[in-house]
Design an enzyme around this catalytic site. Structure first.
Site, mmCIF file in Angstrom:
data_model
loop_
_atom_site.group_PDB
_atom_site.id
_atom_site.type_symbol
_atom_site.label_atom_id
_atom_site.label_comp_id
_atom_site.label_asym_id
_atom_site.label_seq_id
_atom_site.Cartn_x
_atom_site.Cartn_y
_atom_site.Cartn_z
ATOM 1 N N GLY A 207 0.940 -1.161 0.082
ATOM 2 C CA GLY A 207 -0.060 -0.091 -0.230
ATOM 3 C C GLY A 207 0.867 1.082 -0.005
ATOM 4 N N ASN A 208 0.463 2.354 0.390
ATOM 5 C CA ASN A 208 1.045 3.532 0.489
ATOM 6 C C ASN A 208 0.502 4.450 1.639
ATOM 7 O OD1 ASN A 208 -0.923 5.360 -0.907
ATOM 8 N ND2 ASN A 208 -0.577 3.826 -2.682
#
Ligand code: CTP
Length: 399
Positions: A207-208
């Site tokens: 993810g981020n």
């Protein structure tokens, strides 16, 4: 939005009247001119001196001032107002307003006024739930008045239920939203927001750090301007304040693409604000990857679809497609390249080199490029203000 607006604040006799002092303060701070009109019983709860000091105007309560005999014209007052707020509105005042019982200055002013009226009820839960209160509020709504629903919580009686006057900050927000020009009325706006999660196994993902704040601020702004708004949202903690915003929740880039394509078909404006993971694991392990073996697992990645570029190919001439570019170097040329390669109408550049811009902050600093070759740089602002600049630029470049 409230700068220079003439606001009548009607205060009636309920314990929540003390919160109206804060309401006056906030309205004055927002640039409004406030005239407080109190019912006789309101003065039992808060002294008129509090309101006259905060508003900078003598409070009006009677039809004429006893010591001078000066007549207070409810007609002039009604015509002066750009908006009337009744906060708190007791069951008794609500009943009088619904049925035209003009036995005090406040209800008389209400009946003579042409301005929009906002009513923030406050009372005990049983009074609030009584069929006559419900009927009176329905009547007031049917006359075009705006009801600011009370919240649930502990009441003055220590009972818990619905009847707490909405917080002054929220009343001011409702009022200032009302004055926003409805220049997106009849338009559908679709926004992608937040990160995507690309699953590795049942407990891990790629993810981020995107929090979705910018995308959700854009959605609120579009809703304020009268658009029908859908957010195709990755996993985020933020929630929209406006109940009119539709959320389609997704996890991965693939799911985001499917939802965005569906929503795009009848959208007039689409804004690609999501931080889409560019790659996903090529294989999902349906059981947790264990640590016990000596060998270190290698995760092979495959490319994710480019949602903005896909919609750029599907775009009709009347549709307006906006992208974001988050860059760390060669910012301007990278942004211009993305504008053309993804067939966008506009791109909003934010650079991670600017402090206060990027993921998780409440502010942003952007430069907007449009496909006619022009660009405009904006100062560091709250994400709400940035959202307003973006829609102003969209509307300007569509003319
Ligand atoms: N975008 C998208 N789908 C992707 C990647 C990006 O829709 N798979 C959109 C983003 O929402 C943004 C724009 O494309 O509006 C640019 O995203 P950005 O991450 O800045 O650029 P990338 O195209 O991913 O290129 P790079 O990572 O090389 O900078």
């Amino acid at each position: 939005m409230l700068k220079g607006k003439h606001i009548i604040l009607g205060v009636t006799g309920g314990i929540a009247a003390y919160k109206s002092a804060t309401l006056v303060r906030l309205l004055v701070k927002a640039g409004a001119e406030v005239q407080v009109v109190m019912t006789p019983s309101a003065k039992q709860f808060v002294a008129p001196l509090t309101f006259s000091t905060l508003s900078g105007k003598p409070v009006i309560s009677e039809f004429f001032t006893a010591n001078t005999g000066q007549w207070n014209s409810h007609v002039d007052l009604g015509l002066w107002a750009d908006a009337i707020i009744i906060a708190p509105a007791t069951a008794s005042t609500i009943g009088k307003m619904a049925n035209g019982v003009a036995d005090n200055m406040l209800v008389t002013t209400y009946l003579s006024a042409k301005a929009p009226v906002f009513i923030a009820p406050a009372m005990d839960l049983d009074m609030m739930a009584h069929p006559s209160t419900t009927r009176n509020l329905e009547l007031l709504k049917s006359y075009g008045n705006h009801i600011i629903e009370p919240a649930s919580g502990e009441l003055a009686s220590h009972l818990i239920g619905k009847g707490r006057m909405e917080e002054p900050e929220n009343i001011v927000r409702v009022l200032s939203d009302f004055f926003v020009p409805k220049d997106l009325e009849g338009k559908k706006v679709m926004i992608t927001a937040g990160p995507t999660y690309e699953k590795i196994d049942p407990v891990r993902f790629i993810g981020n750090y995107s929090t979705g704040k910018m995308g959700y601020a854009l959605a609120e702004e579009a809703a304020r301007r009268g658009a029908s708004v859908t957010i195709v949202s990755g996993p985020v903690a933020v929630k929209p304040q406006s109940s009119d915003i539709r959320i389609v929740s997704v996890q991965s880039a693939r799911e985001m693409l499917d939802a965005a394509q569906k929503e795009f078909v009848d959208s007039d404006i689409a804004i690609m604000c999501a931080a889409v993971a560019d790659y996903a694991p090529d294989h999902y392990a349906d059981k947790k990857i264990k640590r016990e073996k000596d060998e270190i697992p290698v995760i092979k990645l495959v490319k994710n679809p480019d949602i903005a570029a896909t919609l750029g190919k599907e775009k009709n001439p009347h549709q307006y497609l906006v992208g974001f570019a988050l860059e760390t170097d060669s910012e301007q040329s990278n942004a211009r390249h993305k504008l053309h390669s993804k067939n966008l109408d506009m791109i909003v550049l934010n650079s991670l080199r600017d402090s206060g811009a990027g993921f998780g902050t409440d502010t942003n600093k952007v430069t907007i490029f449009t496909n006619d070759g022009s660009s405009e740089s904006f100062d560091l602002k709250s994400k709400d203000r940035v959202a307003a600049d973006i829609f102003d630029t969209i509307i300007k470049s569509q003319k």
